[in-house]
Design an enzyme around this catalytic site. Sequence first.
Site, PDB file in Angstrom:
ATOM      1  N   ASP A  43       1.017  -0.950  -0.213  1.00 24.72           N
ATOM      2  CA  ASP A  43       0.277  -0.269  -0.127  1.00 24.72           C
ATOM      3  C   ASP A  43       1.229   1.172   0.264  1.00 24.72           C
ATOM      4  O   ASP A  43       1.638   1.616   0.656  1.00 24.72           O
ATOM      5  CB  ASP A  43      -0.924   0.445   1.482  1.00 24.72           C
ATOM      6  CG  ASP A  43      -2.080   1.227   1.062  1.00 24.72           C
ATOM      7  OD1 ASP A  43      -1.433   1.919   0.336  1.00 24.72           O
ATOM      8  OD2 ASP A  43      -3.268   1.036   2.272  1.00 24.72           O
TER       9      ASP A  43
ATOM     10  N   ASN B  83       3.064   5.653 -10.410  1.00 21.27           N
ATOM     11  CA  ASN B  83       1.847   5.991 -11.206  1.00 21.27           C
ATOM     12  C   ASN B  83       0.327   6.531 -10.343  1.00 21.27           C
ATOM     13  O   ASN B  83      -0.801   6.422 -11.099  1.00 21.27           O
ATOM     14  CB  ASN B  83       1.275   4.744 -12.593  1.00 21.27           C
ATOM     15  CG  ASN B  83       0.016   4.987 -12.770  1.00 21.27           C
ATOM     16  OD1 ASN B  83      -0.310   5.010 -13.660  1.00 21.27           O
ATOM     17  ND2 ASN B  83      -0.131   3.599 -12.856  1.00 21.27           N
TER      18      ASN B  83
ATOM     19  N   TYR C 244      -7.448  17.364  -5.361  1.00 23.37           N
ATOM     20  CA  TYR C 244      -6.972  15.703  -6.271  1.00 23.37           C
ATOM     21  C   TYR C 244      -5.936  17.312  -7.383  1.00 23.37           C
ATOM     22  O   TYR C 244      -4.672  16.586  -7.791  1.00 23.37           O
ATOM     23  CB  TYR C 244      -7.258  15.552  -7.201  1.00 23.37           C
ATOM     24  CG  TYR C 244      -6.813  15.046  -8.509  1.00 23.37           C
ATOM     25  CD1 TYR C 244      -6.588  13.536  -8.165  1.00 23.37           C
ATOM     26  CD2 TYR C 244      -7.287  15.215  -9.976  1.00 23.37           C
ATOM     27  CE1 TYR C 244      -5.702  12.314  -9.005  1.00 23.37           C
ATOM     28  CE2 TYR C 244      -5.990  14.170 -11.196  1.00 23.37           C
ATOM     29  CZ  TYR C 244      -5.628  13.159 -10.452  1.00 23.37           C
ATOM     30  OH  TYR C 244      -4.960  12.408 -11.265  1.00 23.37           O
TER      31      TYR C 244
ATOM     32  N   ALA D  42      -4.871  19.987  -5.944  1.00 25.66           N
ATOM     33  CA  ALA D  42      -3.022  19.836  -4.720  1.00 25.66           C
ATOM     34  C   ALA D  42      -2.073  18.898  -5.131  1.00 25.66           C
ATOM     35  O   ALA D  42      -0.797  19.551  -4.679  1.00 25.66           O
ATOM     36  CB  ALA D  42      -3.734  20.874  -3.240  1.00 25.66           C
TER      37      ALA D  42
END
Length: 243
Positions: free
Chosen positions: A62, A89, A155, A157
């Site tokens: 994670d 990614n 998102y 930011a």
Amino acid sequence: MSDVKRILVTGASGGIGKAVALLLAEQGYDIAVHYRNGKESAEAIIAAISEAGGKATGIQFDITDRERTKATIEADIEANGAYWGVVCNAGITKDNAFPAMSSEEWESVVHTNLDSFYNVLHPTIMPMIRLRKGGRIVTLSSVSGLTGNRGQTNYSASKAGIIGATKALAVELGKRKITVNCVAPGIIQTDMIEGVFADEAKKMIPLGTFGDVSDVAHTVSFLMSDGAKYITRQVISVNGGMC
């Protein structure tokens, strides 16, 4: 020791990450296929790469768990060799209008997307340097990180932060011949983009169509290539001309 270069691709079990992993494997790189929950998908990607004559290994963690990420990456490097390249990614979105945005929606998106830059790259950098072969780091931002987008203050930011971090790291690693660049996709075709949203969204795109995951994958692939050895500290937009 093999001269084949290893590349870690995070969030490689689907979407853009999957396309990147498969294309890089096709071009002769060994791939560390990262996943969090998508084990079956990751195993299918590894099998496809192996059947095509390539080499891939799975790596599960994670990206928000700093200690687990560090330990898992270090164990993978010990077992299979250092990464010559990393594609950052993996990330999340939780869209909402800012007045209605909860603190959890803000914190989870900002911390997941920004902390993962540190969590993934920090344990990979020194082993990459010790290879003395240069290297490639490609991060994924977004058109939202460049222009902002309605309902995505969290998102936007986080993705703007990725751009800043990428540029700073490029300065630090330049003397090591490790390039650090950012790819900022626009609207990429998915099953979720349909109906009224699709029609309205296309009006914002000069080319008039959505991108495909392969468009992003080919851009990442170029940045990994010898042809991009003098390109660093850059943001490459893949968005059909949105900005």
